[in-house]
Design an enzyme around this catalytic site. Sequence first.
Site, mmCIF file in Angstrom:
data_model
loop_
_atom_site.group_PDB
_atom_site.id
_atom_site.type_symbol
_atom_site.label_atom_id
_atom_site.label_comp_id
_atom_site.label_asym_id
_atom_site.label_seq_id
_atom_site.Cartn_x
_atom_site.Cartn_y
_atom_site.Cartn_z
ATOM 1 N N GLN A 85 1.081 -1.127 0.109
ATOM 2 C CA GLN A 85 -0.076 0.162 0.137
ATOM 3 C C GLN A 85 1.024 1.217 0.019
ATOM 4 O OE1 GLN A 85 -3.561 -0.579 2.980
ATOM 5 N NE2 GLN A 85 -1.877 -1.844 3.658
ATOM 6 N N ASP A 88 6.283 4.587 -1.358
ATOM 7 C CA ASP A 88 7.762 4.772 -1.434
ATOM 8 C C ASP A 88 8.165 3.392 -2.127
ATOM 9 O OD1 ASP A 88 7.493 3.389 1.855
ATOM 10 O OD2 ASP A 88 8.632 2.292 0.398
ATOM 11 N N HIS A 103 -1.331 1.369 -4.440
ATOM 12 C CA HIS A 103 -1.761 2.714 -4.375
ATOM 13 C C HIS A 103 -1.008 3.605 -5.142
ATOM 14 C CE1 HIS A 103 -4.018 1.607 -0.382
ATOM 15 N NE2 HIS A 103 -4.626 1.167 -1.476
ATOM 16 N N THR A 170 0.313 -2.815 8.702
ATOM 17 C CA THR A 170 -0.961 -2.156 8.178
ATOM 18 C C THR A 170 -2.179 -2.192 9.069
ATOM 19 O OG1 THR A 170 -2.623 -1.787 6.485
ATOM 20 C CG2 THR A 170 -1.793 -4.099 7.016
HETATM 21 C C1 BV8 Z 1 -11.933 2.416 -3.642
HETATM 22 C C2 BV8 Z 1 -1.943 6.711 -1.492
HETATM 23 C C3 BV8 Z 1 -13.545 1.715 -4.967
HETATM 24 C C4 BV8 Z 1 -1.907 8.259 -0.869
HETATM 25 C C5 BV8 Z 1 -3.858 5.644 -0.128
HETATM 26 C C6 BV8 Z 1 -16.113 2.819 4.425
HETATM 27 C C7 BV8 Z 1 -15.856 1.609 4.407
HETATM 28 C C8 BV8 Z 1 -15.013 0.853 3.601
HETATM 29 C C9 BV8 Z 1 -14.470 1.531 2.439
HETATM 30 C C10 BV8 Z 1 -14.435 3.022 2.587
HETATM 31 C C11 BV8 Z 1 -15.516 3.705 3.519
HETATM 32 N N1 BV8 Z 1 -15.520 5.067 2.860
HETATM 33 C C12 BV8 Z 1 -14.618 5.220 2.006
HETATM 34 C C13 BV8 Z 1 -14.096 3.969 1.659
HETATM 35 C C14 BV8 Z 1 -13.291 3.640 0.502
HETATM 36 C C15 BV8 Z 1 -11.667 4.176 1.038
HETATM 37 C C16 BV8 Z 1 -11.273 3.756 2.428
HETATM 38 O O1 BV8 Z 1 -11.027 2.864 2.610
HETATM 39 N N2 BV8 Z 1 -11.397 4.723 3.024
HETATM 40 C C17 BV8 Z 1 -11.238 4.468 4.524
HETATM 41 C C18 BV8 Z 1 -10.167 5.670 5.058
HETATM 42 C C19 BV8 Z 1 -12.400 4.107 5.140
HETATM 43 N N3 BV8 Z 1 -11.078 3.428 0.121
HETATM 44 C C20 BV8 Z 1 -10.621 3.982 -1.295
HETATM 45 O O2 BV8 Z 1 -11.131 4.964 -1.536
HETATM 46 C C21 BV8 Z 1 -9.749 3.137 -2.092
HETATM 47 N N4 BV8 Z 1 -10.520 2.922 -3.335
HETATM 48 O O3 BV8 Z 1 -12.379 2.084 -2.487
HETATM 49 O O4 BV8 Z 1 -12.131 2.379 -4.853
HETATM 50 C C22 BV8 Z 1 -13.088 0.432 -4.881
HETATM 51 C C23 BV8 Z 1 -13.475 -0.719 -3.809
HETATM 52 C C24 BV8 Z 1 -13.409 -2.041 -4.033
HETATM 53 C C25 BV8 Z 1 -12.713 -2.492 -4.795
HETATM 54 C C26 BV8 Z 1 -12.504 -1.601 -6.018
HETATM 55 C C27 BV8 Z 1 -12.377 -0.223 -6.004
HETATM 56 C C28 BV8 Z 1 -8.419 3.832 -2.291
HETATM 57 C C29 BV8 Z 1 -7.737 3.892 -1.104
HETATM 58 C C30 BV8 Z 1 -6.180 4.264 -1.367
HETATM 59 C C31 BV8 Z 1 -5.976 5.680 -0.962
HETATM 60 N N5 BV8 Z 1 -4.555 5.767 -0.887
HETATM 61 N N6 BV8 Z 1 -2.380 6.092 -0.465
HETATM 62 C C32 BV8 Z 1 -0.678 8.497 -0.176
HETATM 63 O O5 BV8 Z 1 -0.275 7.449 0.542
HETATM 64 O O6 BV8 Z 1 -0.370 9.606 -0.066
HETATM 65 S S1 BV8 Z 1 -3.998 4.885 1.340
HETATM 66 C C33 BV8 Z 1 -2.903 5.200 2.371
HETATM 67 O O7 BV8 Z 1 -3.237 5.324 3.875
HETATM 68 C C34 BV8 Z 1 -1.839 4.403 2.574
HETATM 69 O O8 BV8 Z 1 -1.315 4.012 1.154
HETATM 70 C C35 BV8 Z 1 -2.190 3.268 3.294
HETATM 71 O O9 BV8 Z 1 -3.133 2.207 2.539
HETATM 72 C C36 BV8 Z 1 -3.412 3.763 4.142
HETATM 73 C C37 BV8 Z 1 -2.846 4.055 5.660
HETATM 74 O O10 BV8 Z 1 -2.972 2.609 5.912
HETATM 75 P P1 BV8 Z 1 -1.551 1.786 6.532
HETATM 76 O O11 BV8 Z 1 -0.620 1.421 5.563
HETATM 77 O O12 BV8 Z 1 -2.120 0.522 7.300
HETATM 78 O O13 BV8 Z 1 -0.956 2.731 7.649
HETATM 79 P P2 BV8 Z 1 -1.395 3.216 8.991
HETATM 80 O O14 BV8 Z 1 -0.696 4.382 9.274
HETATM 81 O O15 BV8 Z 1 -2.871 3.299 8.851
HETATM 82 O O16 BV8 Z 1 -0.952 1.914 9.996
HETATM 83 C C38 BV8 Z 1 0.327 1.728 10.193
HETATM 84 C C39 BV8 Z 1 0.212 0.521 10.779
HETATM 85 O O17 BV8 Z 1 1.693 0.269 11.025
HETATM 86 C C40 BV8 Z 1 -0.469 0.384 12.266
HETATM 87 O O18 BV8 Z 1 -1.161 -0.502 12.378
HETATM 88 C C41 BV8 Z 1 0.870 0.378 13.153
HETATM 89 O O19 BV8 Z 1 0.612 -0.221 14.348
HETATM 90 C C42 BV8 Z 1 1.838 -0.408 12.459
HETATM 91 N N7 BV8 Z 1 3.305 -0.058 12.903
HETATM 92 C C43 BV8 Z 1 3.806 1.266 12.899
HETATM 93 N N8 BV8 Z 1 5.212 1.075 13.332
HETATM 94 C C44 BV8 Z 1 5.247 -0.196 12.830
HETATM 95 C C45 BV8 Z 1 4.265 -0.858 12.781
HETATM 96 N N9 BV8 Z 1 4.400 -2.214 12.537
HETATM 97 C C46 BV8 Z 1 5.376 -2.982 12.586
HETATM 98 N N10 BV8 Z 1 6.710 -2.315 12.840
HETATM 99 C C47 BV8 Z 1 6.762 -1.058 13.007
HETATM 100 N N11 BV8 Z 1 7.890 -0.452 13.505
#
Ligand code: BV8
Length: 222
Positions: A85, A88, A103, A170
């Site tokens: 996802q 980088d 993504h 994630t």
């Molecule tokens: C889509 C690029 C239609 C941008 C990104 C309601 C319910 C369900 C879905 C939705 C909803 N409302 C809207 C939606 C859809 C929406 C969505 O999911 N919204 C969320 C907010 C509710 N999704 C979309 O719009 C997607 N498209 O749905 O199209 C469709 C549907 C189905 C099938 C086909 C089409 C598009 C989403 C893409 C958005 N773009 N990235 C950019 O990067 O600038 S998403 C972006 O945020 C990242 O890419 C990443 O994916 C996301 C953050 O997630 P994580 O990677 O998990 O990062 P996070 O910080 O949240 O968590 C970090 C984790 O690491 C934590 O758990 C932490 O504990 C852990 N951690 C930290 N340090 C460590 C560690 N683990 C191990 N070691 C460490 N040291």
Amino acid sequence: MRIVALTGAGISAESGLATFRASEGLWERHRIEDVATPEAFARDPALVHRFYNARRDKAAAARPNAAHLALARLAESHDLTLVTQNVDDLHERAGSPGVIHMHGRLAGALCAACGHRWPAPARMQPQDPCPHCAAPATRPDIVWFGEMPYRLDRIWAALEACDLFAAIGTSGNVHPAAGFARHAARHGAECVELNLEASRNADDFDRRILGPASRTVPDWVA
Ligand code: BV8
């Protein structure tokens, strides 16, 4: 053993790249969900380019950590499909082949007018002309909220064929990636998550390995 690994911002955290949760999803007082959208780009392209230029700078200065390197090693001895996802290029720089950036990538530029793709310059500005059609409509080649993630057909097929699905660093907040474990499990795969804490979709996993990815992933790969 066919493995699918899905990585998120947590695998790059120890390389110094901020996760979305750690920053409470904020950037320059803007919620990331409000900056990483086509509407935000239409409204204020300079702000969105500033957001991605800053992240491109940080990613260029970062280095792959032991977790990225361990996954590259895993690909040498296993049938591994690596889906990230993250935008980088730390997996590539660790030596992983065929990384699927669902993504998009900071290293990519896209023309919103003609769809042409090319390597992104370090800093992108509004009005940069597309090298193909010359339209001043260039944007980062990033999948924003509300846009269709890349290579989903390839990913669903890999999830349906794998024996083991691992989600690494994630939070399970963003769909459709947050549904991958359940999809793999429905097709008989064992699911494990490697994280600092249980993710939002923790119930979809058979096992959980807690700890920093730079320690847990090399141990898991060994
Ligand atoms: C889509 C690029 C239609 C941008 C990104 C309601 C319910 C369900 C879905 C939705 C909803 N409302 C809207 C939606 C859809 C929406 C969505 O999911 N919204 C969320 C907010 C509710 N999704 C979309 O719009 C997607 N498209 O749905 O199209 C469709 C549907 C189905 C099938 C086909 C089409 C598009 C989403 C893409 C958005 N773009 N990235 C950019 O990067 O600038 S998403 C972006 O945020 C990242 O890419 C990443 O994916 C996301 C953050 O997630 P994580 O990677 O998990 O990062 P996070 O910080 O949240 O968590 C970090 C984790 O690491 C934590 O758990 C932490 O504990 C852990 N951690 C930290 N340090 C460590 C560690 N683990 C191990 N070691 C460490 N040291």
